[in-house]
Enzyme design. Structure first.
Site, mmCIF file in Angstrom:
data_model
loop_
_atom_site.group_PDB
_atom_site.id
_atom_site.type_symbol
_atom_site.label_atom_id
_atom_site.label_comp_id
_atom_site.label_asym_id
_atom_site.label_seq_id
_atom_site.Cartn_x
_atom_site.Cartn_y
_atom_site.Cartn_z
ATOM 1 N N SER A 16 46.805 -16.687 -18.822
ATOM 2 C CA SER A 16 45.656 -17.393 -18.262
ATOM 3 C C SER A 16 44.643 -16.395 -17.724
ATOM 4 O O SER A 16 44.958 -15.604 -16.821
ATOM 5 C CB SER A 16 46.123 -18.322 -17.126
ATOM 6 O OG SER A 16 45.017 -18.671 -16.305
ATOM 7 N N ARG A 26 43.913 -32.468 -22.977
ATOM 8 C CA ARG A 26 43.165 -32.340 -24.244
ATOM 9 C C ARG A 26 44.037 -32.512 -25.477
ATOM 10 O O ARG A 26 43.501 -32.621 -26.574
ATOM 11 C CB ARG A 26 42.409 -31.009 -24.295
ATOM 12 C CG ARG A 26 41.126 -31.044 -23.507
ATOM 13 C CD ARG A 26 40.172 -29.929 -23.895
ATOM 14 N NE ARG A 26 39.031 -29.952 -22.988
ATOM 15 C CZ ARG A 26 38.444 -28.879 -22.498
ATOM 16 N NH1 ARG A 26 38.867 -27.677 -22.832
ATOM 17 N NH2 ARG A 26 37.408 -28.996 -21.681
ATOM 18 N N LYS A 44 29.720 -19.178 -20.165
ATOM 19 C CA LYS A 44 30.113 -19.838 -18.911
ATOM 20 C C LYS A 44 31.108 -18.967 -18.129
ATOM 21 O O LYS A 44 30.954 -18.790 -16.913
ATOM 22 C CB LYS A 44 30.728 -21.208 -19.226
ATOM 23 C CG LYS A 44 31.169 -21.994 -18.003
ATOM 24 C CD LYS A 44 31.173 -23.475 -18.288
ATOM 25 C CE LYS A 44 32.450 -23.974 -18.923
ATOM 26 N NZ LYS A 44 33.601 -23.991 -17.986
ATOM 27 N N SER A 45 32.101 -18.431 -18.814
ATOM 28 C CA SER A 45 33.095 -17.593 -18.111
ATOM 29 C C SER A 45 32.416 -16.402 -17.438
ATOM 30 O O SER A 45 32.725 -16.057 -16.288
ATOM 31 C CB SER A 45 34.119 -17.045 -19.108
ATOM 32 O OG SER A 45 35.023 -18.033 -19.465
ATOM 33 N N ASP A 83 39.691 -23.036 -25.619
ATOM 34 C CA ASP A 83 38.726 -24.123 -25.426
ATOM 35 C C ASP A 83 38.195 -24.668 -26.753
ATOM 36 O O ASP A 83 37.502 -25.680 -26.778
ATOM 37 C CB ASP A 83 37.561 -23.635 -24.553
ATOM 38 C CG ASP A 83 38.037 -23.305 -23.137
ATOM 39 O OD1 ASP A 83 39.034 -23.911 -22.691
ATOM 40 O OD2 ASP A 83 37.425 -22.445 -22.496
ATOM 41 N N ARG A 136 33.835 -30.928 -23.499
ATOM 42 C CA ARG A 136 34.173 -30.478 -24.857
ATOM 43 C C ARG A 136 34.553 -31.654 -25.759
ATOM 44 O O ARG A 136 34.342 -31.609 -26.965
ATOM 45 C CB ARG A 136 35.262 -29.408 -24.815
ATOM 46 C CG ARG A 136 34.816 -28.182 -23.991
ATOM 47 C CD ARG A 136 35.432 -26.882 -24.386
ATOM 48 N NE ARG A 136 35.270 -25.901 -23.322
ATOM 49 C CZ ARG A 136 34.209 -25.094 -23.178
ATOM 50 N NH1 ARG A 136 33.211 -25.151 -24.039
ATOM 51 N NH2 ARG A 136 34.145 -24.235 -22.172
ATOM 52 N N GLN A 156 42.159 -17.156 -15.969
ATOM 53 C CA GLN A 156 41.808 -17.539 -14.598
ATOM 54 C C GLN A 156 42.788 -16.949 -13.589
ATOM 55 O O GLN A 156 42.391 -16.366 -12.584
ATOM 56 C CB GLN A 156 41.789 -19.064 -14.467
ATOM 57 C CG GLN A 156 40.671 -19.718 -15.266
ATOM 58 C CD GLN A 156 40.707 -21.240 -15.199
ATOM 59 O OE1 GLN A 156 41.646 -21.822 -14.667
ATOM 60 N NE2 GLN A 156 39.688 -21.872 -15.749
ATOM 61 N N GLY A 184 36.796 -25.722 -13.009
ATOM 62 C CA GLY A 184 38.153 -25.212 -12.815
ATOM 63 C C GLY A 184 38.167 -23.701 -12.642
ATOM 64 O O GLY A 184 38.963 -23.158 -11.875
HETATM 65 C C1 S3P Z 1 38.644 -19.465 -18.351
HETATM 66 C C2 S3P Z 1 39.950 -19.383 -18.773
HETATM 67 C C3 S3P Z 1 40.620 -20.458 -19.532
HETATM 68 C C4 S3P Z 1 39.607 -21.419 -20.151
HETATM 69 C C5 S3P Z 1 38.544 -21.824 -19.179
HETATM 70 C C6 S3P Z 1 37.775 -20.601 -18.685
HETATM 71 C C7 S3P Z 1 38.075 -18.321 -17.586
HETATM 72 O O1 S3P Z 1 41.467 -21.174 -18.670
HETATM 73 O O2 S3P Z 1 40.253 -22.565 -20.652
HETATM 74 O O3 S3P Z 1 37.621 -22.714 -19.792
HETATM 75 O O4 S3P Z 1 36.824 -18.225 -17.481
HETATM 76 O O5 S3P Z 1 38.856 -17.500 -17.109
HETATM 77 P P1 S3P Z 1 42.988 -20.670 -18.377
HETATM 78 O O6 S3P Z 1 42.900 -19.358 -17.706
HETATM 79 O O7 S3P Z 1 43.580 -21.718 -17.471
HETATM 80 O O8 S3P Z 1 43.664 -20.637 -19.702
#
Ligand code: S3P
Length: 431
Positions: free
Chosen positions: A165, A349, A21-22, A318, A391, A167, A92
């Site tokens: 993070s 969570r 997914k990422s 996750d 999840r 993200q 997100g």
């Molecule tokens: C992700 C980073 C994680 C993860 C999310 C996917 C990404 O979040 O929990 O499901 O694809 O960069 P955080 O960056 O907020 O930890």
């Protein structure tokens, strides 16, 4: 949608988990940011990653799907995103990454909104560094969606992430591609590094020196073609089921073996699980352009408790709900610390896992930054609500297979967000 998962006999068989997914989110975005067409195979067909395709279409990309998971993305390129209203749905990652591309467009206005769960998830963590770079972002209460991005000229900054993070790191690095001068992100501990790998593959100037990652302005990206391997976070549910259900033996092929994504497997191995596969060894301080792939052979076995500390958390973020589930079956007390970020996911969570598993018979308690669970011979069973969190829905299903009396999951449809074929895949391993 309610679904009952009965105590299961051994899981047996071979399968591939759905596309990562990422990486799929990033393939859509970097594909759209590239000048030449980008061909993607293994793209995840799920609600979250469909949101990313719709978002890049709204910004001017053409996306053609020639077979399931096989796409060609023809972007507007790095600097030509069209103004749009973007609906991120439940995603997100899309919400936190796309502003990094849009904030540095010379002109244009974009609104970003999503479902009820998204509207509770903070964007100040990306809006703050982007504003430091010169971006104009208006968010509800300064920190929540919906929000508006007004294209502006950006300048590079040096930014120390307040929390590890993937993200936030990705968003700032993406903005750095369009900013004047170098942009450096400093991460307290390593987090998933797909963005760095993809940028290195795309010919961007990106370097890593210890915990400092630096990019500079780019004329264009050239991604070429990209294969997306199976998602270790989705595979983790099957892996946990095979570890917990006595007599199981499964093989998972074409799984992403990137060391920043396989923390759960290292934790499970420490607890005594038998998981054999060619995982990438930790490579902190390096940017490796490829995503490694492996085949994993998993068998059930007895477990002992473990402790998971803050530096390990981003590498298994996750999958921590599954660590709680394994802890119910392990000898001793399993403790997770430094995981307050879990409170900001699709649900809180920490609360949801603790309440959900306790309702099935777990001896578990929440702490401000994690949880402690004492193995008590395994779960009895009962009902667990997914609370709309994919999840949690899959956690309940796996708990059911390993339980004494079975588990009913209330809201199983949430699994559509990341793993629409989850129930079908489980049943092929059980039959
Ligand atoms: C992700 C980073 C994680 C993860 C999310 C996917 C990404 O979040 O929990 O499901 O694809 O960069 P955080 O960056 O907020 O930890």
């Amino acid at each position: 949608m309610r679904r009952y998962f009965a105590p299961s006999g051994p899981l047996r068989g071979t399968l591939r988990a759905p596309g990562d997914k990422s990486l799929s989110h990033r393939a859509a975005l970097f594909g759209a940011m590239s000048d030449d067409p980008v061909r993607v195979t293994g793209y995840l067909d799920a609600a979250d990653t469909r949101s990313s395709l719709n978002a890049v279409r709204a910004c001017g990309a053409l996306v053609e799907e020639s077979a399931p998971g096989t796409l060609t993305i023809r972007g507007p390129g790095l600097r030509n995103a069209l103004p749009a209203d973007i609906d991120v749905g439940n995603a997100g990652t899309l919400m936190r990454l796309i502003p990094g591309w849009l904030a540095g467009q010379g002109a244009g206005v974009w609104t970003v909104d999503g479902d009820d769960s998204i509207r509770r998830r903070p964007v100040d963590r990306v809006a703050n560094p982007l504003r430091e770079m010169g971006a104009h972002i208006d968010a509800r209460d300064e920190r929540l969606p919906p929000f508006t991005v007004h294209g502006a000229s950006l300048h590079g900054i040096e930014y120390t992430l307040p929390v590890a993070s993937g993200q936030v790191k990705s968003c700032v690095l993406m903005a750095g591609l369009l900013a004047e001068g170098p942009t450096t992100v400093i991460e307290p501990v390593p987090s998933r590094d797909h963005t760095e790998r993809l940028l290195a593959r795309s010919g961007a100037r990106i370097t890593r020196d210890g915990d400092r990652i630096t990019v500079t302005s780019q004329d264009e990206l050239e991604l070429g073609s990209l294969h997306i391997p199976g998602d270790p976070s989705s595979a983790a549910f099957l892996i946990a089921a095979a570890i917990l259900v006595r007599g199981s033996r499964i093989v998972i092929g074409d799984m992403n073996a990137n060391w920043t994504r396989t923390g759960f497997i290292r934790i499970a191995e420490r607890m005594g699980a038998v998981v054999i596969g060619d995982l990438e060894p930790p490579r902190p301080g390096e940017i490796v352009p490829e995503e490694p792939v492996c085949e994993l052979d998993v068998a059930s076995g007895p477990l002992v408790a473990t402790e998971v500390n803050a530096d390990e958390v981003p590498l298994a973020i996750d999958e921590l709900p599954l660590v709680a589930l394994l802890g119910c079956y392990a000898e001793g007390e399993t403790v997770v610390r430094g995981a307050e970020e879990l409170r900001l996911k699709e649900t809180d969570r920490i609360a949801a896992v603790v309440d959900g598993l306790r309702g099935l018979g777990a001896d578990i308690e929440a702490t401000p930054d994690g949880f402690a669970v004492r193995g008590n011979g395994g779960l009895r069973g009962g009902t667990i609500p997914s609370l709309g969190d994919h999840r949690l829905a899959m956690l309940g299903a796996v708990a059911g297979l390993a339980s004494g009396e079975g588990v009913e999951v209330d809201g199983m449809e949430a699994a559509e967000v990341s793993y629409p074929t989850f129930e079908r895949d489980l049943s092929t391993l059980i039959d």
